[in-house]
Design a protein around this motif. Structure first.
Motif, PDB file in Angstrom:
ATOM      1  N   SER A 104       0.825  -1.210   0.000  1.00 26.53           N
ATOM      2  CA  SER A 104       0.000   0.000   0.000  1.00 26.53           C
ATOM      3  C   SER A 104       0.856   1.256   0.000  1.00 26.53           C
ATOM      4  O   SER A 104       0.578   2.217  -0.735  1.00 26.53           O
ATOM      5  CB  SER A 104      -0.931  -0.005   1.221  1.00 26.53           C
ATOM      6  OG  SER A 104      -1.874  -1.047   1.140  1.00 26.53           O
ATOM      7  N   LEU A 150       2.649   1.590  -3.415  1.00 25.43           N
ATOM      8  CA  LEU A 150       1.738   2.046  -4.471  1.00 25.43           C
ATOM      9  C   LEU A 150       1.498   3.543  -4.362  1.00 25.43           C
ATOM     10  O   LEU A 150       1.477   4.262  -5.371  1.00 25.43           O
ATOM     11  CB  LEU A 150       0.410   1.299  -4.400  1.00 25.43           C
ATOM     12  CG  LEU A 150      -0.629   1.745  -5.440  1.00 25.43           C
ATOM     13  CD1 LEU A 150      -0.117   1.501  -6.856  1.00 25.43           C
ATOM     14  CD2 LEU A 150      -1.962   1.056  -5.216  1.00 25.43           C
ATOM     15  N   ASP A 181       2.354   5.598  -7.632  1.00 23.94           N
ATOM     16  CA  ASP A 181       1.102   5.760  -8.366  1.00 23.94           C
ATOM     17  C   ASP A 181       1.156   6.959  -9.313  1.00 23.94           C
ATOM     18  O   ASP A 181       1.555   8.060  -8.929  1.00 23.94           O
ATOM     19  CB  ASP A 181      -0.056   5.929  -7.375  1.00 23.94           C
ATOM     20  CG  ASP A 181      -1.408   5.683  -8.025  1.00 23.94           C
ATOM     21  OD1 ASP A 181      -1.449   4.995  -9.065  1.00 23.94           O
ATOM     22  OD2 ASP A 181      -2.420   6.175  -7.490  1.00 23.94           O
ATOM     23  N   GLU A 188       0.715  -7.639   4.132  1.00 27.06           N
ATOM     24  CA  GLU A 188      -0.674  -7.570   3.701  1.00 27.06           C
ATOM     25  C   GLU A 188      -0.965  -8.867   2.955  1.00 27.06           C
ATOM     26  O   GLU A 188      -0.037  -9.506   2.454  1.00 27.06           O
ATOM     27  CB  GLU A 188      -0.904  -6.363   2.779  1.00 27.06           C
ATOM     28  CG  GLU A 188      -0.671  -5.021   3.467  1.00 27.06           C
ATOM     29  CD  GLU A 188      -0.634  -3.867   2.485  1.00 27.06           C
ATOM     30  OE1 GLU A 188      -1.325  -2.875   2.731  1.00 27.06           O
ATOM     31  OE2 GLU A 188       0.094  -3.965   1.475  1.00 27.06           O
ATOM     32  N   ALA A 221      -3.978  -9.947  -2.449  1.00 29.06           N
ATOM     33  CA  ALA A 221      -4.513  -8.587  -2.440  1.00 29.06           C
ATOM     34  C   ALA A 221      -3.419  -7.580  -2.791  1.00 29.06           C
ATOM     35  O   ALA A 221      -3.651  -6.622  -3.545  1.00 29.06           O
ATOM     36  CB  ALA A 221      -5.118  -8.263  -1.076  1.00 29.06           C
ATOM     37  N   ALA A 222      -2.218  -7.797  -2.256  1.00 28.12           N
ATOM     38  CA  ALA A 222      -1.111  -6.884  -2.540  1.00 28.12           C
ATOM     39  C   ALA A 222      -0.718  -6.926  -4.008  1.00 28.12           C
ATOM     40  O   ALA A 222      -0.468  -5.885  -4.631  1.00 28.12           O
ATOM     41  CB  ALA A 222       0.089  -7.247  -1.665  1.00 28.12           C
ATOM     42  N   GLU A 235      -2.633  -7.738  -6.537  1.00 29.60           N
ATOM     43  CA  GLU A 235      -3.706  -7.092  -7.297  1.00 29.60           C
ATOM     44  C   GLU A 235      -3.663  -5.582  -7.124  1.00 29.60           C
ATOM     45  O   GLU A 235      -3.919  -4.826  -8.069  1.00 29.60           O
ATOM     46  CB  GLU A 235      -5.047  -7.649  -6.861  1.00 29.60           C
ATOM     47  CG  GLU A 235      -5.250  -9.111  -7.242  1.00 29.60           C
ATOM     48  CD  GLU A 235      -6.520  -9.717  -6.678  1.00 29.60           C
ATOM     49  OE1 GLU A 235      -6.921 -10.796  -7.158  1.00 29.60           O
ATOM     50  OE2 GLU A 235      -7.115  -9.117  -5.752  1.00 29.60           O
ATOM     51  N   LEU A 236      -3.322  -5.132  -5.925  1.00 29.29           N
ATOM     52  CA  LEU A 236      -3.225  -3.701  -5.651  1.00 29.29           C
ATOM     53  C   LEU A 236      -2.112  -3.073  -6.478  1.00 29.29           C
ATOM     54  O   LEU A 236      -2.293  -2.016  -7.101  1.00 29.29           O
ATOM     55  CB  LEU A 236      -2.957  -3.483  -4.158  1.00 29.29           C
ATOM     56  CG  LEU A 236      -2.906  -2.046  -3.654  1.00 29.29           C
ATOM     57  CD1 LEU A 236      -4.307  -1.434  -3.670  1.00 29.29           C
ATOM     58  CD2 LEU A 236      -2.343  -2.016  -2.230  1.00 29.29           C
TER      59      LEU A 236
END
Length: 295
Positions: free
Chosen positions: A169, A172, A176, A198, A202-203, A205-206
């Motif tokens: 997170s 990113l 970003d 995390e 999910a990480a 995909e994030l």
């Protein structure tokens, strides 16, 4: 997937020994460590070598542009590919980062790590808050990506404990909006045991197109037996073999396959339960056992 070894984890070998041994064992590639790590006066390097000081598999950063031919010769003669270059130059060091980007381009190694600042160290040094340090580093990274674009390579940000990007997170948020062709994230299983974990899928995909590289090692937390003034236990993280650390490497590979990742997986095993040559050979056999033949 292709498998390589980061030479931070092969301190006993010279570059020639590292490349030759890894090629003979069947590894696909190598990730060279580039940093000035020669022991200073009065520093004692253990007989079994230190991963971090006097590592024989390290190419010294000072004068690295004059060693490009040597790096290429050692790598090519062994028949290995580059999974990337393990740089240690801080994002704020534009001259150092520029040197590493140019060396990466000259080698055809495609991608190189740019080091992120340690929040607590920078706060002690400059008094900056996390948001201030983050904003400054974003500006530094934008500069690095512009140079990477010019040189046709990719700057990598690693998920690493004690830096401003310990988690997917956080990474990113830093990258970003920048071009994923020229900036990406190294997802590191072992570092996440220490800070930043995390859910892996999910990480992935994030991060999406920013998931550029994968490092695999393992770690665990141990009770030191000491206590704080309030009586609470003090725990410490230590490196562990791939099979016995707290993270499940097999679950990690399941998540990578589910996400469709088919890039480089680089081992940097800092455990010492097995001698180095046996350790690298066993790690490759273990990794291959986790990947279906068709993968």
């Amino acid at each position: 997937m292709k498998f390589s070894v980061f030479t931070a984890s092969t301190p006993d070998w010279t570059p020639e020994q590292a490349a030759t041994t890894l090629a003979e064992q069947g590894w696909d590639g190598i990730e060279w460590r580039v940093v000035d790590d020669l022991p200073t006066e009065g520093t004692t390097v253990p007989a079994d070598r230190s991963f971090w000081v006097g590592n024989r598999s390290t190419w010294q950063f000072t004068g690295i542009q004059d060693r490009v031919g040597d790096i290429a010769r050692v790598t090519d003669q062994a028949g290995l590919e580059y999974s990337g270059i393990g740089g240690y130059q801080q994002a704020a060091d534009h001259d150092g980062v520029d040197t590493m980007l140019r060396v990466t381009s000259e080698l055809g190694a495609r991608q190189v790590r740019v080091a992120m600042p340690n929040y607590r160290q920078e706060r002690d040094r400059t008094g900056e808050t996390y948001p201030e340090l983050f904003d400054r580093t974003r500006a530094d990274l934008e500069w690095a990506v512009s140079r990477a674009t010019e040189l046709g390579v990719k700057a990598l940000v690693e998920l690493h404990h004690m830096t401003i990007t310990p988690s997917a997170s956080a990474a990113l948020r830093l990258v970003d909006g920048l071009d994923p062709e020229h900036v990406g994230v190294i997802h590191d299983l072992g570092n996440l045991v220490i800070e930043g974990h995390e859910d892996h899928l999910a990480a992935f995909e994030l991060l999406g197109p920013y998931l550029a590289h994968v490092h695999v090692k393992n770690a665990r937390w141990v009770d030191t037996g000491d206590t704080r003034a309030d009586g609470s236990a003090i725990w410490q993280n230590v490196w562990a073999p791939l099979r016995t650390g707290q993270a499940s490497v097999s679950d990690y590979f399941d998540a990578l396959r589910t996400h469709g990742y088919d890039g480089w997986v680089t081992i940097e095993d800092f455990s010492t339960d097995l001698p180095l040559e046996a350790r690298t050979a066993d790690n490759l056999a273990y990794l291959r056992s986790l990947v279906p033949v068709s993968a």
